[in-house]
Design an enzyme around this catalytic site. Structure first.
Site, mmCIF file in Angstrom:
data_model
loop_
_atom_site.group_PDB
_atom_site.id
_atom_site.type_symbol
_atom_site.label_atom_id
_atom_site.label_comp_id
_atom_site.label_asym_id
_atom_site.label_seq_id
_atom_site.Cartn_x
_atom_site.Cartn_y
_atom_site.Cartn_z
ATOM 1 N N THR A 162 -26.488 31.457 26.208
ATOM 2 C CA THR A 162 -26.102 30.135 26.724
ATOM 3 C C THR A 162 -24.590 29.991 26.549
ATOM 4 O OG1 THR A 162 -26.807 29.163 24.607
ATOM 5 C CG2 THR A 162 -28.345 29.008 26.468
ATOM 6 N N LYS A 188 -29.535 35.780 20.616
ATOM 7 C CA LYS A 188 -28.562 34.845 21.159
ATOM 8 C C LYS A 188 -28.432 33.686 20.192
ATOM 9 C CE LYS A 188 -28.937 31.428 23.156
ATOM 10 N NZ LYS A 188 -28.822 29.944 22.819
ATOM 11 N N THR A 199 -29.232 27.090 18.461
ATOM 12 C CA THR A 199 -30.301 27.467 19.349
ATOM 13 C C THR A 199 -30.337 28.972 19.267
ATOM 14 O OG1 THR A 199 -28.834 26.208 20.671
ATOM 15 C CG2 THR A 199 -31.021 26.384 21.464
ATOM 16 N N GLU A 285 -19.750 28.508 18.295
ATOM 17 C CA GLU A 285 -19.007 27.835 19.352
ATOM 18 C C GLU A 285 -17.598 27.475 18.886
ATOM 19 O OE1 GLU A 285 -22.695 25.857 21.843
ATOM 20 O OE2 GLU A 285 -21.770 24.708 20.230
ATOM 21 N N ASN A 407 -19.042 21.076 22.951
ATOM 22 C CA ASN A 407 -20.224 20.243 22.792
ATOM 23 C C ASN A 407 -20.072 18.840 23.359
ATOM 24 O OD1 ASN A 407 -22.467 21.702 21.227
ATOM 25 N ND2 ASN A 407 -20.578 22.344 20.222
ATOM 26 N N THR A 412 -22.523 18.913 31.131
ATOM 27 C CA THR A 412 -21.760 18.783 32.367
ATOM 28 C C THR A 412 -20.854 19.969 32.634
ATOM 29 O OG1 THR A 412 -20.073 17.539 31.143
ATOM 30 C CG2 THR A 412 -21.777 16.274 32.264
#
EC number: 2.3.1.35
Length: 412
Positions: A162, A188, A199, A285, A407, A412
């Site tokens: 992702t 992942k 996740t 991230e 995040n 979007t």
């Protein structure tokens, strides 16, 4: 099983993939679940029903695929795992459950296996229904692709990502009773990472002969010391799942905990988990570095684990690591709030080899050397409590501006 993996017990296979163990094919492609052209659906298939085990998120809100996979795994075997990214199929009610079962049925039909031998995994945005027309077309296309492309492992690894920047893979071999056994994994995970099973999705394959009960026990033990010791942001996903499958094609005498080569196999298995877990932490991230926290001298291993995860999960510690600030006060404050027995007069803290605290008293250290060390891409924090024999290691990353940016606009 401790956190120190005995590497002499196994051989690392450079460039090994999830299909290096005998009996497995995989595939991945783009079917339209993601807005980009990145792969978003993949599958693992074993030639025969494989011994299988799994661990799942402890989040109360568990996504529909977990229910389906638990049901399939009730007999301790699997032959296919179908996985999509871009949509978590979580908090989607009865329709989401129906869609997860429909994914299982379609994968069984197209890949020619029994429906009860199919696991389902999903990752992505929570609360949106799957585009089932895209899922069905993707599964049909997978059937035509699997086992026919030289880069099948690459296609699968890309299909499960992702916000990840890189794929995560590991592979080793172990000699069991004179037979060479191979263990591999792909994973992942980049954000919403704080397992107890995060996740995060991970898949392991092996060609060892091993029973379901022994594999499940080993999977839980390995997970406790690896995947359950990482954090990126302190959030545990609704979809976390780690599935292990073993084909038995190596032809070894069945592995049990009493087998003379059990420890070697367990070491190799745990190493694969550890490599994948650390890769997830490093790819957090927005992260710029991997941070490792080692706690020694705790009253027990469990206590050491709790303290290590508290330190690695501290937003203040993570921010200091991003700023390369040797602010040991944030570290000792995290130790003190972990809810574990600590003697406040006996704590040592090191940043790499640089001692910053001894017996809970500050020591003079070279600030420039500390700055240079903290600017590297891997930082190690060592906390010695001098209070017992407990030991644990946890992994995480720094907290950066980019984490907020990623995040703030995830949907979007």
């Amino acid at each position: 099983m401790g956190t120190n993996v005995e590497q002499q017990a196994f051989t690392i296979i450079e460039n090994g993939t999830i299909v290096t163990p005998a009996g497995f094919t995989v595939g991945g492609l783009h079917c339209g679940l993601k807005k980009t052209s990145r792969n978003d659906i993949g599958a693992i298939r074993c030639d025969i029903p494989a011994t299988a085990a799994a661990v799942y998120t402890t989040n109360v809100f568990q996504a529909a695929p977990l229910k389906v996979t638990r049901e399939s795994l009730s007999n301790g075997r699997l032959q296919v795992v179908i996985v999509n990214s871009g949509n978590a199929n979580a908090c989607t009610g009865k329709q989401g459950e129906d869609d997860a079962y429909a994914m299982r049925a379609a994968a069984a039909r197209e890949l020619g296996v029994a429906e009860e031998d199919v696991a389902v995994a999903s990752t992505g945005v929570i609360g949106e229904l799957l585009k089932m027309d895209a899922v069905h077309s993707g599964i049909k296309a997978l059937q035509e692709q699997m086992g026919k492309e030289a880069n099948e492992a690459e296609q699968f690894s890309q299909a499960i990502l992702t916000t990840d920047l890189v794929k995560k893979e590991a592979c080793v071999s172990v000699v069991v009773g004179g037979k060479t056994v191979t263990i591999a994994g792909a994973a992942k995970g980049s954000g919403m990472i704080h397992p107890n099973m995060a996740t995060m999705l991970a898949f392991m394959t092996s060609d060892a002969v091993i029973g379901a009960e022994a594999l499940q026990r080993l999977l839980r033990q390995a997970t406790n010391h690896t995947f359950n010791m990482i954090t990126v942001d302190g959030d545990t996903s609704t979809n976390d799942m780690l599935v292990a499958m073993s084909s038995g094609y190596a032809g070894n005498e069945e592995l049990t905990m009493e087998h003379p080569d059990w420890d070697a196999f367990a070491a190799g298995f745990t190493y694969v988990c550890q490599v994948l877990a650390k890769a997830i932490a490093r790819d957090g991230e927005g992260a710029t570095k991997l941070v490792e926290v080692e706690v020694t001298g705790a009253v027990s291993d469990d206590s050491a684990q709790a303290i290590a995860k508290t330190v690695i999960g501290s937003s203040l510690v993570k921010s200091a690591m991003f700023g390369a600030d040797a602010n040991w006060g944030r570290i000792i404050a995290a130790v003190g709030r972990a809810g574990q027995p600590v003697n406040p007069d006996t704590v040592d803290i090191r940043l790499g080899d640089i001692s910053v605290l001894e017996q809970s008293r500050p020591v003079v250290f070279d600030e420039e050397a500390a700055l240079a060390y903290l600017q590297t891409d891997t930082v190690r924090i060592v906390v010695d409590l001098h209070h017992g024999e407990g030991h644990a290691v946890a992994w995480g990353c720094d907290l950066t501006y980019d984490y907020v940016r990623i995040n703030a606009a995830y949907r979007t």
